[in-house]
Design an enzyme around this catalytic site. Sequence first.
Site, PDB file in Angstrom:
ATOM      1  N   HIS A 152       5.733   5.104  13.168  1.00 26.28           N
ATOM      2  CA  HIS A 152       6.046   6.016  12.065  1.00 26.28           C
ATOM      3  C   HIS A 152       4.821   6.508  11.310  1.00 26.28           C
ATOM      4  O   HIS A 152       4.911   7.412  10.493  1.00 26.28           O
ATOM      5  CB  HIS A 152       7.005   5.356  11.069  1.00 26.28           C
ATOM      6  CG  HIS A 152       6.363   4.253  10.269  1.00 26.28           C
ATOM      7  ND1 HIS A 152       5.634   4.499   9.123  1.00 26.28           N
ATOM      8  CD2 HIS A 152       6.327   2.922  10.443  1.00 26.28           C
ATOM      9  CE1 HIS A 152       5.190   3.346   8.643  1.00 26.28           C
ATOM     10  NE2 HIS A 152       5.580   2.380   9.419  1.00 26.28           N
ATOM     11  N   GLU A 188      -2.304   4.989   3.050  1.00 19.53           N
ATOM     12  CA  GLU A 188      -2.182   3.598   2.590  1.00 19.53           C
ATOM     13  C   GLU A 188      -3.521   2.956   2.245  1.00 19.53           C
ATOM     14  O   GLU A 188      -3.610   2.160   1.308  1.00 19.53           O
ATOM     15  CB  GLU A 188      -1.461   2.759   3.649  1.00 19.53           C
ATOM     16  CG  GLU A 188       0.014   3.092   3.823  1.00 19.53           C
ATOM     17  CD  GLU A 188       0.275   4.275   4.742  1.00 19.53           C
ATOM     18  OE1 GLU A 188      -0.697   4.866   5.286  1.00 19.53           O
ATOM     19  OE2 GLU A 188       1.451   4.638   4.931  1.00 19.53           O
ATOM     20  N   GLU A 224       0.273  -8.916  -1.667  1.00 18.02           N
ATOM     21  CA  GLU A 224      -0.387  -8.406  -0.446  1.00 18.02           C
ATOM     22  C   GLU A 224      -1.613  -7.568  -0.823  1.00 18.02           C
ATOM     23  O   GLU A 224      -1.733  -6.396  -0.474  1.00 18.02           O
ATOM     24  CB  GLU A 224       0.565  -7.589   0.441  1.00 18.02           C
ATOM     25  CG  GLU A 224       0.000  -7.375   1.848  1.00 18.02           C
ATOM     26  CD  GLU A 224       0.848  -6.444   2.706  1.00 18.02           C
ATOM     27  OE1 GLU A 224       1.783  -6.936   3.338  1.00 18.02           O
ATOM     28  OE2 GLU A 224       0.573  -5.232   2.736  1.00 18.02           O
ATOM     29  N   ARG A 235       1.767   8.217   9.533  1.00 17.61           N
ATOM     30  CA  ARG A 235       1.426   9.632   9.394  1.00 17.61           C
ATOM     31  C   ARG A 235       0.302  10.058  10.332  1.00 17.61           C
ATOM     32  O   ARG A 235       0.338  11.152  10.893  1.00 17.61           O
ATOM     33  CB  ARG A 235       0.948   9.906   7.957  1.00 17.61           C
ATOM     34  CG  ARG A 235       2.032  10.362   7.044  1.00 17.61           C
ATOM     35  CD  ARG A 235       1.656  10.208   5.586  1.00 17.61           C
ATOM     36  NE  ARG A 235       2.872   9.841   4.881  1.00 17.61           N
ATOM     37  CZ  ARG A 235       3.669  10.698   4.265  1.00 17.61           C
ATOM     38  NH1 ARG A 235       3.361  11.964   4.200  1.00 17.61           N
ATOM     39  NH2 ARG A 235       4.768  10.285   3.688  1.00 17.61           N
ATOM     40  N   ASP A 293       0.806  -1.227   0.000  1.00 18.40           N
ATOM     41  CA  ASP A 293       0.000   0.000   0.000  1.00 18.40           C
ATOM     42  C   ASP A 293       0.831   1.265   0.000  1.00 18.40           C
ATOM     43  O   ASP A 293       0.351   2.327   0.384  1.00 18.40           O
ATOM     44  CB  ASP A 293      -0.907  -0.027   1.232  1.00 18.40           C
ATOM     45  CG  ASP A 293      -0.120  -0.275   2.515  1.00 18.40           C
ATOM     46  OD1 ASP A 293       1.110  -0.039   2.521  1.00 18.40           O
ATOM     47  OD2 ASP A 293      -0.732  -0.717   3.506  1.00 18.40           O
ATOM     48  N   HIS A 349      12.443   5.458  12.847  1.00 14.19           N
ATOM     49  CA  HIS A 349      12.271   5.693  11.419  1.00 14.19           C
ATOM     50  C   HIS A 349      13.028   6.968  11.044  1.00 14.19           C
ATOM     51  O   HIS A 349      13.154   7.872  11.872  1.00 14.19           O
ATOM     52  CB  HIS A 349      10.769   5.857  11.162  1.00 14.19           C
ATOM     53  CG  HIS A 349      10.378   5.838   9.725  1.00 14.19           C
ATOM     54  ND1 HIS A 349      10.614   6.889   8.886  1.00 14.19           N
ATOM     55  CD2 HIS A 349       9.752   4.893   8.977  1.00 14.19           C
ATOM     56  CE1 HIS A 349      10.159   6.604   7.681  1.00 14.19           C
ATOM     57  NE2 HIS A 349       9.631   5.388   7.707  1.00 14.19           N
TER      58      HIS A 349
HETATM   59  C1  UD1 Z   1       6.430   5.177   3.705  1.00 20.61           C
HETATM   60  C2  UD1 Z   1       5.088   4.674   3.196  1.00 20.61           C
HETATM   61  C3  UD1 Z   1       4.365   3.909   4.301  1.00 20.61           C
HETATM   62  C4  UD1 Z   1       5.235   2.823   4.888  1.00 20.61           C
HETATM   63  C5  UD1 Z   1       6.576   3.409   5.299  1.00 20.61           C
HETATM   64  C6  UD1 Z   1       7.478   2.280   5.726  1.00 20.61           C
HETATM   65  C7  UD1 Z   1       3.897   6.062   1.558  1.00 20.61           C
HETATM   66  C8  UD1 Z   1       3.092   7.265   1.350  1.00 20.61           C
HETATM   67  N1  UD1 Z   1       4.254   5.815   2.828  1.00 20.61           N
HETATM   68  O1  UD1 Z   1       6.156   6.121   4.728  1.00 20.61           O
HETATM   69  O2  UD1 Z   1       3.198   3.307   3.756  1.00 20.61           O
HETATM   70  O3  UD1 Z   1       4.598   2.287   6.011  1.00 20.61           O
HETATM   71  O4  UD1 Z   1       7.171   4.084   4.188  1.00 20.61           O
HETATM   72  O5  UD1 Z   1       8.595   2.740   6.404  1.00 20.61           O
HETATM   73  O6  UD1 Z   1       4.210   5.343   0.640  1.00 20.61           O
HETATM   74  N2  UD1 Z   1      13.597   9.120   5.033  1.00 20.61           N
HETATM   75  C9  UD1 Z   1      14.982   9.117   4.978  1.00 20.61           C
HETATM   76  N3  UD1 Z   1      15.626   7.960   4.606  1.00 20.61           N
HETATM   77  C10 UD1 Z   1      14.973   6.821   4.321  1.00 20.61           C
HETATM   78  C11 UD1 Z   1      13.565   6.816   4.398  1.00 20.61           C
HETATM   79  C12 UD1 Z   1      12.891   7.974   4.743  1.00 20.61           C
HETATM   80  O7  UD1 Z   1      15.618  10.114   5.227  1.00 20.61           O
HETATM   81  O8  UD1 Z   1      15.613   5.813   4.007  1.00 20.61           O
HETATM   82  C13 UD1 Z   1      12.893  10.361   5.444  1.00 20.61           C
HETATM   83  C14 UD1 Z   1      12.909  11.448   4.346  1.00 20.61           C
HETATM   84  O9  UD1 Z   1      13.011  12.707   4.945  1.00 20.61           O
HETATM   85  C15 UD1 Z   1      11.524  11.292   3.685  1.00 20.61           C
HETATM   86  C16 UD1 Z   1      10.696  10.925   4.911  1.00 20.61           C
HETATM   87  O10 UD1 Z   1      11.517  10.066   5.706  1.00 20.61           O
HETATM   88  O11 UD1 Z   1      11.105  12.475   3.056  1.00 20.61           O
HETATM   89  C17 UD1 Z   1       9.371  10.260   4.638  1.00 20.61           C
HETATM   90  O12 UD1 Z   1       9.467   9.169   3.751  1.00 20.61           O
HETATM   91  P1  UD1 Z   1       8.127   8.685   2.945  1.00 20.61           P
HETATM   92  O13 UD1 Z   1       8.453   7.516   2.100  1.00 20.61           O
HETATM   93  O14 UD1 Z   1       7.511   9.863   2.289  1.00 20.61           O
HETATM   94  O15 UD1 Z   1       7.121   8.301   4.090  1.00 20.61           O
HETATM   95  P2  UD1 Z   1       7.205   7.199   5.220  1.00 20.61           P
HETATM   96  O16 UD1 Z   1       6.620   7.787   6.439  1.00 20.61           O
HETATM   97  O17 UD1 Z   1       8.567   6.637   5.257  1.00 20.61           O
HETATM   98  N1  UDP Z   2      12.175  -3.086  10.281  1.00 20.29           N
HETATM   99  C1  UDP Z   2      13.574  -3.027  10.143  1.00 20.29           C
HETATM  100  N2  UDP Z   2      14.273  -2.179  10.953  1.00 20.29           N
HETATM  101  C2  UDP Z   2      13.682  -1.377  11.868  1.00 20.29           C
HETATM  102  C3  UDP Z   2      12.259  -1.423  11.984  1.00 20.29           C
HETATM  103  C4  UDP Z   2      11.536  -2.276  11.163  1.00 20.29           C
HETATM  104  O1  UDP Z   2      14.156  -3.733   9.329  1.00 20.29           O
HETATM  105  O2  UDP Z   2      14.393  -0.644  12.569  1.00 20.29           O
HETATM  106  C5  UDP Z   2      11.412  -3.983   9.395  1.00 20.29           C
HETATM  107  C6  UDP Z   2      10.370  -4.846  10.055  1.00 20.29           C
HETATM  108  O3  UDP Z   2      10.905  -6.085  10.454  1.00 20.29           O
HETATM  109  C7  UDP Z   2       9.318  -5.017   8.970  1.00 20.29           C
HETATM  110  C8  UDP Z   2       9.434  -3.764   8.161  1.00 20.29           C
HETATM  111  O4  UDP Z   2      10.674  -3.158   8.525  1.00 20.29           O
HETATM  112  O5  UDP Z   2       9.623  -6.086   8.098  1.00 20.29           O
HETATM  113  C9  UDP Z   2       8.280  -2.862   8.468  1.00 20.29           C
HETATM  114  O6  UDP Z   2       8.498  -1.630   7.893  1.00 20.29           O
HETATM  115  P1  UDP Z   2       7.803  -0.317   8.405  1.00 20.29           P
HETATM  116  O7  UDP Z   2       7.362  -0.481   9.814  1.00 20.29           O
HETATM  117  O8  UDP Z   2       8.724   0.787   8.070  1.00 20.29           O
HETATM  118  O9  UDP Z   2       6.568  -0.199   7.408  1.00 20.29           O
HETATM  119  P2  UDP Z   2       5.090  -0.830   7.377  1.00 20.29           P
HETATM  120  O10 UDP Z   2       5.200  -2.300   7.457  1.00 20.29           O
HETATM  121  O11 UDP Z   2       4.329  -0.201   8.493  1.00 20.29           O
HETATM  122  O12 UDP Z   2       4.576  -0.355   6.047  1.00 20.29           O
END
Ligand code: UD1
Ligand code: UDP
Length: 373
Positions: A212, A135, A121, A214, A99, A245
């Site tokens: 994490h 999502e 999924e 939103r 999602d 995160h």
């Molecule tokens: C995204 C997904 C969410 C998922 C999550 C898993 C969308 C809209 N959201 O949310 O469904 O649960 O990933 O973790 O698709 N950032 C870094 N380095 C990284 C990753 C993120 O710096 O490796 C920071 C950046 O500032 C970025 C912000 O996190 O702009 C948000 O990342 P984004 O992918 O927009 O949203 P997530 O909250 O990570």
């Molecule tokens: N995970 C990881 N390191 C962390 C926290 C989570 O590798 O510090 C893994 C976790 O085991 C799971 C996945 O990340 O497989 C979940 O990702 P996240 O919680 O970012 O996203 P969501 O599943 O909520 O979309």
Amino acid sequence: MERRIRVAAVCGTRPDAIKMAPVVLALRQHPAFEVRLIATGQHREMLDQVLRLFELTPDADLDIMTPHQTLTEITVRALEGLDRLLREQPVDVVLAQGDTTTTFVAALAAFYHKIPFGHVEAGLRTYNKFQPFPEEINRRLTAPLADFHFAPTERARQNLLQEHIPPERVWVTGNTGIDAVLWVARQPYEPNDPALRRALHHPGRLLLLTTHRRENWGEPMANIARAARQLLERFNDLLLLVPMHRNPRVRETLLAILGDHPRAVLTEPLDYAPFVHAMRHATLILTDSGGVQEEAPAFGKPILVLRETTERPEGVAAGAAILVGTDPERIVAEAVHLLTDPDAYAQMARAVNPYGDGHAAERIRDILLASFE
Ligand code: UD1
Ligand code: UDP
């Protein structure tokens, strides 16, 4: 089919990589498939560390991430990039999971090119437009664009059937995240991450927290952090491990409330293998993550789900998870109950994992093979 089946597997975030890796590996093991791995780079560090673990190198990487990116920015950049890649190198099927915005956009780009899309999924729902945001709508919009719906559970299949997705396009495969987590758990692992070493050497109990989402940004997340702090104050033997995160919105809140507590270890996101190790070592897990809700029951670890609704009710029904929301009193009450009542704890720890048996990716491969032959 004479020639090989050309697949584009798309991932962008950490969970995309975790849940797509078993699929890519299973397809690559079979001579009928030619797999291109496309990364949007919606996440950077968190995506790369998962790909490294599975020894996967993207064939194309759109590298779209920017700090504080907006949903519109991710959508537009990923769509333009995927559109170009699919035009330059056409494939027979596009696959993506779950999602995330990367996934919805992959389905949309495939549709614009009239390429079949396989949704890994598929069928998770809360039927609440804003929970989780965005999502719920990402996955609902992906459904009508998809041609193969790989539902992790029977319940997910039922959701899709209710939405008039043709039953012959829906397969219950299990969740590929369980394939990934069981694979990681089988690998030998030497803890060299300092935060994890501290957690593993702690003589008392380990509480693991991830948050994490939103819809939890701001006050709800502050409440989660306050609840965790209360638990530390109540139980002297507890160590709290919080792999944060990378999102700056998340870090600000957690660091402000928990940063100075001597038994709170706030770290960078753990790499996947150390994180799996931390889950196995934890007494109790507090999370708003989707993936962690699926993985924790695989190790018999009780979870408190820090959300008002969940698209993963199977864990709650199985007795492995309790939906506690973000009210600090409720979180503390449920955690105290589990940390002080061995029978209540044992009952949750016994629950059977409803999300898969570790063979979802092979099923997906066989379904694709049968469909394209
Ligand atoms: C995204 C997904 C969410 C998922 C999550 C898993 C969308 C809209 N959201 O949310 O469904 O649960 O990933 O973790 O698709 N950032 C870094 N380095 C990284 C990753 C993120 O710096 O490796 C920071 C950046 O500032 C970025 C912000 O996190 O702009 C948000 O990342 P984004 O992918 O927009 O949203 P997530 O909250 O990570
Ligand atoms: N995970 C990881 N390191 C962390 C926290 C989570 O590798 O510090 C893994 C976790 O085991 C799971 C996945 O990340 O497989 C979940 O990702 P996240 O919680 O970012 O996203 P969501 O599943 O909520 O979309």
